[in-house]
Design an enzyme around this catalytic site. Structure first.
Site, PDB file in Angstrom:
ATOM      1  N   GLN A  71       0.835  -1.199   0.000  1.00  0.00           N
ATOM      2  CA  GLN A  71       0.000   0.000   0.000  1.00  0.00           C
ATOM      3  C   GLN A  71       0.874   1.254   0.000  1.00  0.00           C
ATOM      4  OE1 GLN A  71      -2.506   1.260   3.515  1.00  0.00           O
ATOM      5  NE2 GLN A  71      -4.162   0.525   2.198  1.00  0.00           N
ATOM      6  N   SER A  84      -0.121   6.664   3.038  1.00  0.00           N
ATOM      7  CA  SER A  84       0.394   7.669   3.981  1.00  0.00           C
ATOM      8  C   SER A  84       1.661   8.340   3.462  1.00  0.00           C
ATOM      9  CB  SER A  84       0.744   7.018   5.322  1.00  0.00           C
ATOM     10  OG  SER A  84      -0.392   6.512   5.942  1.00  0.00           O
ATOM     11  N   SER A 137       4.014  -1.450   4.262  1.00  0.00           N
ATOM     12  CA  SER A 137       4.434  -2.783   4.704  1.00  0.00           C
ATOM     13  C   SER A 137       4.881  -3.610   3.517  1.00  0.00           C
ATOM     14  CB  SER A 137       3.274  -3.512   5.377  1.00  0.00           C
ATOM     15  OG  SER A 137       2.872  -2.828   6.521  1.00  0.00           O
ATOM     16  N   GLU A 160     -12.249  -2.282   4.466  1.00  0.00           N
ATOM     17  CA  GLU A 160     -11.482  -2.420   5.702  1.00  0.00           C
ATOM     18  C   GLU A 160     -12.396  -2.491   6.902  1.00  0.00           C
ATOM     19  OE1 GLU A 160      -8.453   0.206   6.999  1.00  0.00           O
ATOM     20  OE2 GLU A 160      -7.433   0.174   5.074  1.00  0.00           O
TER      21      GLU A 160
END
Lengths: 306, 395, 306, 395
Positions: free
Chosen positions: D128, D131, D163, D246
């Protein structure tokens, strides 16, 4: 598997709400017309099989009723009466379901066989929360009550029936507590939208906003677990005891925490006798502690083997 | 840094202890109305005659001119003397701790001469008129209106949460004298004679079943302009001087008393049998830890209070750090009474009064006021964060 | 009675801060130059009478030092060394004060007389927190440490001296913990002023703002009570034991709570190894629990008769 | 309202249990790098071949087309099977739970055909890229820039908290394609091939001593315009569709696993001797109550999850109520591991890894991520208060 009320259950809830709205104002003492309407609506036999003179629903619908009773902090011996309607004694059962024998809640007081009774009626019945028997009360003497809408008395009692299911008692008390947790969460949210300070609704301040969010989460957790526990009890699943204890623990904590925080969210007005906020605090304190309450449920929950 | 009391302070403590043993009333304080007023004023007169009125007030205004440390010593000895009433729970509180000190700081010579002696001598009861239904946390948005008419103000509006309004002679009253000015700039602080025509007092019953609070309604109430304290429209600054006093020693009595409450609760837990019918309550690991935590916290509260006094002694006025003490005390007070309810088991079902011996449920209900009154803990946290820590005010 | 540092104490604090700023970066391992500077500055004999080879201040100034050590999470056997300098054994004392015998902290491990040692030096000394004796360590074997800057070892130990004052130990550990509580409060405040999100410093959001206020209150309560306890111990007041235990309890809780909340206030960056926030969490966890820590102090505090 | 599993669900559970018993790897999962990637992909291939990949994905995209209840049953059986690794702690997580579902919801036919099978078959790892250092809680303020150059985007900027960036093949990347538009309106959601020149990956070590996270730097990285998912500048809406997923089942595995952790902790407290050297830890009243509370809370968490599934089944998409589950779970997760540290006594001084048997300190350190990652609890509370409860957004 589904944890939302069915359309039929939604109708039951709506009907209960409408009766309560017609006959009860939060903070007012118990009203006879409410009691009569409740009896007429079959609330006292809601979960009793039709063959035993009840309406034929189950503990699940009783739990939905208990939640509604908690939401508006109904005074009077509703809980004991709903529970006692499951006694095997047909004569008692009939008068209980019919509303002519209101049943108080009681627990042992002192070492002399005395009782502490909540919502007693003179010469009436009480459900003992410590040994799950029904007793007839004699020699009542009243005490000042933390929740002035719950009559508090010392009394003697003579056993007239026994063998009521303690799990039903636990799940319905948890239902009332979950209803309290939900009602005060809504009260805070509503006040947060209406009350203005510094030119904006106070609910736009994070301090209020986040407390409301936490209250909503606690209420949702308690309500959902009460639903689950009632279903498990109705279906006699192998883990029913566990889920009932879990509901008792989570609902007691949610009710006390939410009710106390609700006062804070209301500021000065929440501290007045006139506002209903304190009614939920004292009711939650009593129901969460009666017969060992939260502490006893925590022990039993932890002892359960999964 | 030292814990030493000066010989003068030690002597003061000794004198206080002896005097209290001889002069403390033994009868219960009446719960309300004129009997309560008479009781409180009689005690204030006894204090005055004994030389204990206005301990930390300047000598020129009839006070004893002593230090905040001596004030604290007095509170400690008072609590130790096991009095039949709480220190702050008196209708003389506002005069001694709000109205009087504000006059000392901002009053005219005439105002001081008229009122200060009467407060100290137990001849006049004061009450507060700050909050309004629409102005609680946002006090500066108050709307109680005062129009100038010759040499008088004509006040119309409403106040709320006024303690002891029904037995008060005077009120420290905040009114809006300039509705056009920015909200902090159009407020005046006036002395209101509670016997003036047009004042209507309606008691408010609280969840703790007390009736100390009232709503006060003003219908064209005439107050001489000479009763304005400080300048016209400068009332916010005057009120803030009271507030800074509040942050100082005004609530010290509560803090000292809380230490005693915790000791009483520990005694209760040691002597009461727990839910199992065998062990004392204090054998419960969780309750014991919470009691220990409260004991540590009241000790720290006292240390913070002394540090605050030390700071005030150096700077002359109580700093905003003192708002940390108020925040800490308010929440600790509540924590102590919540713990009390867990300690007393089934006795929690029995309602008691707010005052009295060996009782817990009344004070538990009363404890909710400690994080609301005089500025909610939300407001206290804002003050600590913004004025002590310098965090930004926007949003 | 006065609870603010005197001008001389302010100077001591300033001097300690300046040495720490010159020789230590938070998160870095122990540095020899810091150790030598500390010895040269007399830190290890700060509270030891001049007649015994120390600087001649008291436990009060030692507590001020401990607070500063906590504030920057100094690694290495500082605490044990400062405490061991009060041993009656003149030979040991001399080498301890001189900094040539660093003293670790130790406690019993298992039933076989083994020790768990923090900040051990091979062949060096340790102060046993369970019986307040000094031991010489043998047979060290290292374990992975929750606080990687505190060396964690299993070891045997041979007693070489005894009779150290457990209250001095408690008050200095409380000092380090109060220093941690204060440092992380300041870290959160500083980040709240600097870090912007949604176009404003995050410290303008009440959620952050109110957590910072609570942290500041906890830190102030802990620090002030440590000051009070050290003074009571120095002056041997009748309530010194009580105030030391109160300081131990309040400082342990303040350090853990503040350090954990500090991570949350920093968001993602607070979760990185590079940021110092976690150093305070692990250090607080270790110092608050060693030799029974908080739990033991709670018991002792409650047992005290006032 | 019922607790009944359908015969089909019961059969599914039975099949899952049998299959897991026969196919679960017994070796430990490598902690990092290519060996970890190979392990995770091999397990994904095993799942695919066994017919367990994409349990609640539509059949047309290679999924099993089953219900959320079946997905939950799978997680429960997985947790019961005592696996040597956690479900969500896999480099296949983003593909299965974020990237894949987003393509299903918003991708073109071509994007679906290219990527979905490779995710399910264990042929591609996704990461992902949302951020940024300056855009955390305020994600929409992201500034990673993408300029259009012919049929390509040229991306320059930085992402953080990615991650498994080092082992990923593709990234779901949010970039600013219109710097002039209001901040929510100029963002695009693109598929970034992680092997494109100009990408620099720097690992971030965490306080739990893991290196799963990375910073990713983009220096004129060229991405085909055909990799934009949904419309150009409509990336915020696309990302929100992932977010709603999510809130649905993506974190159900964590919730199911937490129930197991609490049972393990209760076992630990029953078998471990407490500080007094005599009683088991569970005999401590405080720890026992906290354990009981956690047990009640994981039960309620499961009930809330099922209620959420029931709600989604009626409305078609997960509602904002699901954010209550995330908030509750994040804080409960942390509470459980704080309690663990109090349960294990002196063993708390010994650092352990995040994964593994009978260990607590690594997961305690890791638990701090649960109230930060994917939106801090402050943001979650805002969402609950504003979108579920309807409290006002201003200020």
């Amino acid at each position: 598997m589904d944890l939302l009320p069915t359309p039929e259950q939604e109708e039951i809830i709506e009907s209960i709400r409408s009766v309560l709205a017609d006959h009860h104002t939060i903070g007012e003492p118990a009203s006879d017309t409410l009691w009569q309407a409740a009896a007429a609506q079959g609330w006292f036999g809601l979960g009793v099989p039709e063959a035993s003179g009840g309406v034929g629903y189950s503990v699940v619908e009783e739990a939905l009723l208990a939640i509604e009773l908690g939401r508006v902090a109904v005074p009077g011996p509703f809980l004991g009466t709903i529970l006692a309607a499951h006694t095997a004694d047909a004569t008692i059962r009939e008068s209980v379901i019919g509303g002519t024998s209101p049943v108080a809640l009681a627990e042992a007081e002192g070492d002399e066989g005395g009782l502490r009774v909540f919502d007693a009626t003179d010469g009436g019945l009480a459900l003992r929360l410590d040994d799950h028997s029904l007793v007839r009360l004699t020699g009542l003497s009243d005490e000042p009550s933390l929740d002035p809408l719950i009559r508090l008395s010392l009394s003697s009692g003579e056993a007239v029936a026994s063998g009521l299911d303690p799990r039903r008692t636990s799940v319905l008390i948890a239902g009332v507590l979950a209803g309290i947790a939900a009602a005060v969460a809504e009260q805070s949210v509503s006040y947060g939208k209406d009350r203005e300070q510094f030119g904006v609704p106070i609910g736009s301040f994070q301090a209020i906003k986040h407390r409301c969010a936490d209250m909503a989460v606690r209420a949702e957790a308690a309500t959902t677990q009460v639903h689950y526990a009632a279903l498990a009890l109705r279906d006699a699943t192998t883990d029913a005891d566990f889920h009932v204890e879990a509901a008792a623990v989570i609902a007691a904590r949610a009710a006390i925490d939410n009710a106390e925080i609700n006062i804070q969210n209301h500021g000065g007005i929440g501290f007045t006798l006139e506002h209903s906020a304190h009614r939920y605090v004292t009711r939650a304190r009593v129901l969460a502690a009666v017969a060992g309450g939260l502490r006893r449920h925590q022990v039993d929950l932890l002892a359960a083997n999964l | 840094m030292n814990l030493d009391f000066t010989p003068e302070e030690e002597a003061f403590r000794e004198r206080a202890r002896t005097w209290l043993a001889e002069n403390l009333p033994s009868e219960d304080r009446p719960a309300m109305g004129q009997p309560m007023r008479e009781f409180d004023l009689a005690w204030q007169r006894t204090l005055f005659e004994g030389g204990w009125a206005g301990i930390n007030w300047p000598v020129e205004f009839g006070g004893q001119g002593l230090s905040d440390i001596q004030q604290m010593i007095w509170y400690e000895e008072f609590a130790k003397a096991d009095p039949p009433f709480s220190l702050n729970n008196s209708c003389t509180f506002v005069g001694n701790n709000h109205g009087g000190p504000t006059l000392i700081a901002c009053g005219s010579d005439d105002q001081k001469a008229t009122h200060l002696p009467r407060i100290l001598r137990g001849e006049a009861v004061w009450c507060q008129g700050f909050s309004e239904p629409g102005a609680g946390s946002d006090l500066a948005s108050l709307s109680c209106r005062a129009e100038i008419d010759g040499d008088e103000l004509i006040v119309t509006g409403q106040k709320i949460w006024t303690s002891y309004a029904d037995v008060a002679d005077y009120q420290e009253l905040l009114v809006r004298t300039d509705p056009q000015a920015p909200k902090h700039k159009g407020i005046s602080w006036v002395i209101c004679d509670m016997r003036t025509p047009g004042i209507d007092i309606r008691p408010i019953e609280t969840m703790a079943h007390t009736t100390d609070f009232a709503e006060v309604f003003y219908d064209e109430v005439r107050i001489p302009l000479s009763n304005v304290v400080g300048q016209l429209n400068d009332g916010w600054r005057v009120a803030m001087s009271t507030l800074s006093f509040e942050r100082g020693t005004a609530f010290m009595a509560d803090q000292v008393e809380l230490a005693k409450v915790v000791e009483n609760l520990i005694h209760e837990a040691r002597t009461r049998t727990g839910a199992d019918g065998k062990r004392p309550v204090i054998a419960d690991d969780e309750l014991a830890r919470r009691l220990a935590n409260c004991r540590a916290e009241v000790a720290a509260l006292r240390a913070m209070t002394i540090a605050g006094i030390s700071r005030t002694r150096r700077s002359g006025i109580p700093g905003p750090e003192a708002s940390m003490i108020r925040l800490f005390h308010g929440e600790l007070h509540q924590r102590v009474y919540r713990l009390a309810l867990d300690v007393i088991g089934a006795d929690a079902f029995r309602l008691t009064g707010v005052d009295g011996d060996g009782v817990w449920t009344g004070p538990y209900l009363q404890s909710f006021a400690y994080t609301i009154g005089g500025g909610t803990t939300d407001i206290q946290r804002n003050i600590v964060a913004e004025r002590v820590l310098g965090l930004p005010r926007v949003k």
